[in-house]
Scaffold this motif. Structure first.
Motif, PDB file in Angstrom:
ATOM      1  N   ASN A 264       0.830  -1.207   0.000  1.00 19.03           N
ATOM      2  CA  ASN A 264       0.000   0.000   0.000  1.00 19.03           C
ATOM      3  C   ASN A 264       0.866   1.260   0.000  1.00 19.03           C
ATOM      4  O   ASN A 264       0.533   2.259  -0.658  1.00 19.03           O
ATOM      5  N   LYS A 267       2.259   1.750  -3.497  1.00 23.35           N
ATOM      6  CA  LYS A 267       1.200   2.260  -4.374  1.00 23.35           C
ATOM      7  C   LYS A 267       0.965   3.747  -4.127  1.00 23.35           C
ATOM      8  O   LYS A 267       0.742   4.516  -5.067  1.00 23.35           O
ATOM      9  N   LEU A 268       1.025   4.125  -2.860  1.00 24.72           N
ATOM     10  CA  LEU A 268       0.843   5.534  -2.520  1.00 24.72           C
ATOM     11  C   LEU A 268       1.974   6.374  -3.092  1.00 24.72           C
ATOM     12  O   LEU A 268       1.757   7.483  -3.616  1.00 24.72           O
ATOM     13  N   ASP A 271       1.417   7.035  -6.739  1.00 21.83           N
ATOM     14  CA  ASP A 271       0.192   7.757  -7.088  1.00 21.83           C
ATOM     15  C   ASP A 271       0.534   9.223  -7.330  1.00 21.83           C
ATOM     16  O   ASP A 271       0.927   9.929  -6.400  1.00 21.83           O
ATOM     17  N   PRO A 272       0.393   9.726  -8.563  1.00 24.07           N
ATOM     18  CA  PRO A 272       0.761  11.128  -8.856  1.00 24.07           C
ATOM     19  C   PRO A 272      -0.116  12.145  -8.139  1.00 24.07           C
ATOM     20  O   PRO A 272       0.265  13.302  -7.999  1.00 24.07           O
ATOM     21  N   ASN A 273      -1.286  11.697  -7.682  1.00 22.88           N
ATOM     22  CA  ASN A 273      -2.208  12.632  -7.024  1.00 22.88           C
ATOM     23  C   ASN A 273      -2.034  12.647  -5.503  1.00 22.88           C
ATOM     24  O   ASN A 273      -2.691  13.411  -4.811  1.00 22.88           O
ATOM     25  N   ALA A 274      -1.162  11.777  -4.997  1.00 18.78           N
ATOM     26  CA  ALA A 274      -0.984  11.709  -3.545  1.00 18.78           C
ATOM     27  C   ALA A 274      -0.065  12.811  -3.062  1.00 18.78           C
ATOM     28  O   ALA A 274       0.869  13.216  -3.769  1.00 18.78           O
TER      29      ALA A 274
END
Length: 443
Positions: A264, A267-268, A271-274
């Motif tokens: 997780n 994945k975070l 993530d380009p939006n994180a």
């Protein structure tokens, strides 16, 4: 007087099965101390594995002679105890050989049981000689000093004595049938005990009846004792081999299990939006923060704990371990034995403190299993492949290694150097990423 015998028999049964149920409940409680893991997928393949490996003994016969002898003991001991049903009914209701109405089939069954009983005694004798006279390497290993060695011998004695009681009971019964004793009607076939019956010639009918009844009682009481001894013995695998093979890992050997928390986090990161600067969400009230890896038995999963209880201590895993063969301290068998010892200690702690574990200052790591043992493992899966009941010592080793690396940063110097190079250079070697493709110019 007959009613007193029946009542006493019911009391013996109640005590035997009651204590057995108590131990089973404690066993399940201890196994459930492990965290959850999903092993309910692919039921068809799991049932097949259980039938072939646990029931069919497929891994045992890889060593044909010992495999066949083990099957004789296993099948003989299980099938002979089918007559336990008749003994229980006879004991409760005061009947004698209740199933004799089946005639020729009953005679065949009793005769077959006798041949198996003789086979069990012969096989157990060979096993005893292998352990105590020939002293094969895997049976004189340092793992088996003290209680484990004694336990193995106690089991052999138990099985032999129970078979002797069974044959003695039948021999006395056959003699009483031949002299027309009261309620000893012609029933059963006695191809083995017929050689014992002549010992009773010349004895009074009453004396032989006492011998027959004594053997009958000792046989049923012995079975009750043996059944309850299983919990304290390596022979717990008689019960657990079936669920253990059913819940075994079906994934390819060597496939690394990723931690969900790490997955997780990766994945975070991708993530380009994180928000890369966002703080981790606070833990909910009462939530236990999971460890990376395992330092104690509660950090393992319930299948691994069941593995520990299922271990037969046969040593095939250690015999196949390249690290152990070359003199390293690692013994996969000892990993499982120590895990079970620690689990039992934790269970006793819970019993002592009314259902709650109180920190005892000990842990599976260091107090039972040393880092030296863990890092000696080559992760070859030889132990997993060799185990006749699908135990996976490697999974415990890997979880404890993970704890050493991710929680304590206690990996060997060589491994720390490799991981640092991967982090900085994208490769295990200590050179710049710009130089990674220089090898092509050397051709």
């Amino acid at each position: 007087m007959s009613y007193i015998d029946n009542i006493l028999f019911v009391v013996v049964l109640a005590l035997g099965f009651g204590y057995f149920a108590f131990n089973v409940k404690k066993l399940i409680r201890n196994i459930k101390l492990g965290h959850n893991v999903d092993r309910f997928d692919n039921p068809g393949e799991r049932w097949s594995n259980m039938a072939v490996i646990a029931l069919g003994q497929s891994k045992m016969v890889r060593k044909p002679v010992m495999g066949i002898l083990h099957i004789i003991v296993y099948v003989g001991f299980v099938l002979i105890n089918v007559e336990l049903l008749e003994i229980i009914i006879d004991g409760i209701f005061g009947t004698h050989r209740l199933f004799s109405f089946m005639g020729g089939f009953y005679n065949f069954i009793i005769g077959f049981f006798e041949i198996l009983a003789f086979g069990v005694i012969a096989a157990v004798t060979i096993f005893w000689v292998r352990r105590n006279s020939i002293k094969l390497k895997r049976f004189v290993h340092s793992d088996l000093k003290g209680w484990p060695k004694s336990d193995a011998n106690y089991i052999l004695y138990f099985e032999s004595i129970l078979m002797v009681f069974f044959l003695t009971m039948n021999a006395a019964d056959a003699h009483l049938q031949s002299v027309g004793a009261h309620h000893y009607a012609q029933a059963g076939s006695f191809p083995v005990s017929c050689f014992i019956s002549p010992l009773f010639d010349g004895m009074s009918e009453g004396t032989v009846m006492i011998i027959e009844r004594a053997a009958w009682w000792l046989h049923i009481v012995g079975i009750m004792i043996f059944m309850n001894y299983l919990y304290f013995s390596k022979h717990l695998h008689i019960l657990l081999a079936f669920p253990n093979t059913y819940f075994a890992n079906l994934k390819p050997k060597g496939k690394f299990v990723n931690l969900e928390s790490v997955t997780n986090e990766v994945k975070l990161m991708m993530d380009p939006n994180a928000d890369p600067f966002a703080a981790a969400p606070p833990a909910a009230e009462g939530e236990v923060i999971a460890k990376f890896g395992a330092s104690d038995v509660q950090d393992l999963n319930w299948v691994q704990l069941m593995n520990a209880y299922t271990c037969t201590e046969c040593g095939r895993c250690t015999e196949a371990c390249p690290a152990n063969i070359t003199g390293k301290k690692l013994s996969p068998r000892n990993i499982m034995m120590k895990t079970r010892d620690r689990l039992e200690e934790v269970g006793k702690n819970i019993d002592k403190n009314k259902g709650t574990f109180v920190d005892d200052g000990k842990a599976l790591l260091n107090d039972y299993i040393t880092p030296e043992e863990l890092w000696a493992c080559t992760t070859c899966n030889g132990c997993v492949e060799a185990c006749p009941v699908s135990i996976d010592p490697l999974s415990i080793i890997m979880d404890m290694r993970r704890y050493l690396v991710m929680e304590q940063s206690a990996a060997p110097v060589e491994l720390n150097g490799m991981m640092t190079n991967i982090e900085n250079n994208g490769a295990p070697w200590q050179y710049s990423q710009m130089d990674r493709l220089n090898w092509k110019d050397e051709a």
